[in-house]
Design a protein around this motif. Structure first.
Motif, PDB file in Angstrom:
ATOM      1  N   UNK A 167       0.826  -1.203   0.000  1.00  0.00           N
ATOM      2  CA  UNK A 167       0.000   0.000   0.000  1.00  0.00           C
ATOM      3  C   UNK A 167       0.854   1.243   0.000  1.00  0.00           C
ATOM      4  N   UNK A 168       0.343   2.230  -0.654  1.00  0.00           N
ATOM      5  CA  UNK A 168       1.023   3.512  -0.690  1.00  0.00           C
ATOM      6  C   UNK A 168       0.656   4.281   0.575  1.00  0.00           C
ATOM      7  N   UNK A 169       1.650   4.791   1.311  1.00  0.00           N
ATOM      8  CA  UNK A 169       1.332   5.521   2.540  1.00  0.00           C
ATOM      9  C   UNK A 169       0.650   6.849   2.230  1.00  0.00           C
ATOM     10  N   UNK A 170      -0.213   7.259   3.098  1.00  0.00           N
ATOM     11  CA  UNK A 170      -0.857   8.553   2.938  1.00  0.00           C
ATOM     12  C   UNK A 170      -2.203   8.598   3.614  1.00  0.00           C
ATOM     13  N   UNK A 171      -2.688   9.806   3.763  1.00  0.00           N
ATOM     14  CA  UNK A 171      -3.981  10.027   4.402  1.00  0.00           C
ATOM     15  C   UNK A 171      -5.052  10.197   3.352  1.00  0.00           C
ATOM     16  N   UNK A 172      -6.238   9.702   3.655  1.00  0.00           N
ATOM     17  CA  UNK A 172      -7.399   9.888   2.787  1.00  0.00           C
ATOM     18  C   UNK A 172      -7.902  11.327   2.904  1.00  0.00           C
ATOM     19  N   UNK A 173      -8.835  11.691   2.031  1.00  0.00           N
ATOM     20  CA  UNK A 173      -9.437  13.029   2.075  1.00  0.00           C
ATOM     21  C   UNK A 173     -10.102  13.249   3.433  1.00  0.00           C
ATOM     22  N   UNK A 174     -10.845  12.264   3.905  1.00  0.00           N
ATOM     23  CA  UNK A 174     -11.533  12.415   5.188  1.00  0.00           C
ATOM     24  C   UNK A 174     -10.554  12.580   6.345  1.00  0.00           C
ATOM     25  N   UNK A 175      -9.484  11.791   6.332  1.00  0.00           N
ATOM     26  CA  UNK A 175      -8.496  11.900   7.413  1.00  0.00           C
ATOM     27  C   UNK A 175      -7.775  13.246   7.337  1.00  0.00           C
ATOM     28  N   UNK A 176      -7.446  13.679   6.132  1.00  0.00           N
ATOM     29  CA  UNK A 176      -6.800  14.981   5.956  1.00  0.00           C
ATOM     30  C   UNK A 176      -7.725  16.096   6.426  1.00  0.00           C
ATOM     31  N   UNK A 177      -9.000  15.987   6.099  1.00  0.00           N
ATOM     32  CA  UNK A 177      -9.975  16.991   6.539  1.00  0.00           C
ATOM     33  C   UNK A 177     -10.043  17.040   8.059  1.00  0.00           C
ATOM     34  N   UNK A 178     -10.086  15.883   8.672  1.00  0.00           N
ATOM     35  CA  UNK A 178     -10.147  15.823  10.143  1.00  0.00           C
ATOM     36  C   UNK A 178      -8.896  16.434  10.767  1.00  0.00           C
ATOM     37  N   UNK A 179      -7.724  16.072  10.241  1.00  0.00           N
ATOM     38  CA  UNK A 179      -6.465  16.561  10.811  1.00  0.00           C
ATOM     39  C   UNK A 179      -6.256  18.057  10.583  1.00  0.00           C
ATOM     40  N   UNK A 180      -6.773  18.577   9.473  1.00  0.00           N
ATOM     41  CA  UNK A 180      -6.556  19.992   9.162  1.00  0.00           C
ATOM     42  C   UNK A 180      -7.691  20.892   9.634  1.00  0.00           C
ATOM     43  N   UNK A 181      -8.817  20.292  10.037  1.00  0.00           N
ATOM     44  CA  UNK A 181      -9.947  21.091  10.491  1.00  0.00           C
ATOM     45  C   UNK A 181     -10.797  21.638   9.359  1.00  0.00           C
ATOM     46  N   UNK A 182     -10.628  21.099   8.162  1.00  0.00           N
ATOM     47  CA  UNK A 182     -11.411  21.537   7.013  1.00  0.00           C
ATOM     48  C   UNK A 182     -12.508  20.531   6.694  1.00  0.00           C
ATOM     49  N   UNK A 183     -13.495  20.969   5.951  1.00  0.00           N
ATOM     50  CA  UNK A 183     -14.511  20.063   5.431  1.00  0.00           C
ATOM     51  C   UNK A 183     -13.879  19.283   4.279  1.00  0.00           C
ATOM     52  N   UNK A 184     -14.239  18.008   4.099  1.00  0.00           N
ATOM     53  CA  UNK A 184     -13.675  17.228   2.994  1.00  0.00           C
ATOM     54  C   UNK A 184     -13.849  17.892   1.628  1.00  0.00           C
ATOM     55  N   UNK A 185     -14.972  18.591   1.416  1.00  0.00           N
ATOM     56  CA  UNK A 185     -15.166  19.292   0.142  1.00  0.00           C
ATOM     57  C   UNK A 185     -14.135  20.400  -0.052  1.00  0.00           C
ATOM     58  N   UNK A 186     -13.747  21.053   1.037  1.00  0.00           N
ATOM     59  CA  UNK A 186     -12.736  22.105   0.941  1.00  0.00           C
ATOM     60  C   UNK A 186     -11.372  21.501   0.627  1.00  0.00           C
ATOM     61  N   UNK A 187     -11.071  20.349   1.194  1.00  0.00           N
ATOM     62  CA  UNK A 187      -9.820  19.657   0.871  1.00  0.00           C
ATOM     63  C   UNK A 187      -9.797  19.334  -0.623  1.00  0.00           C
TER      64      UNK A 187
END
Length: 105
Positions: A10-30
């Motif tokens: 697997x390629x390491x990395x965060x999903x859109x949802x995880x990135x949104x959670x970690x950054x405090x943004x809505x997934x649509x904004x990501x």
């Protein structure tokens, strides 16, 4: 094509949802920041974006430019490019070597 079964494949990395959670943004904004070319990501085997954990710092920088200076997204892209270039020049200066300007246009 199915996703790799083994963790090493697997390629390491965060999903859109995880990135949104970690950054405090809505997934649509990501997704919007990715579409605008402001937030770097790499696609997984299904084409879904994956984010490096360092992308949280990019989001924080974007938010500071947007709210602190009131810049639009086009201006933010320009400022981010210039800040990256300044970092390259400072790094080259500390290393005692010269770095020529390279255009990506």
């Amino acid at each position: 094509m199915t996703a790799p079964r083994y963790a090493l494949a697997r390629r390491p990395g965060w999903s859109v949802d995880h990135m949104a959670h970690r950054s405090g943004l809505h997934p649509d904004m990501v997704r919007r920041l990715v579409a605008l070319g402001l937030l770097p990501c790499t696609p997984d085997v299904r084409g879904e974006p994956l984010f490096d954990p360092s992308a949280v710092a990019v989001v924080a920088r974007i938010q500071r430019l947007r709210t602190g200076l009131g810049l639009n997204y086009a201006a933010i892209g320009l400022v981010l490019d210039l800040l990256d270039r300044i970092e390259q020049l400072e790094s080259a200066s500390r290393g005692g070597r010269t770095l020529l300007w390279t255009s990506t246009v």
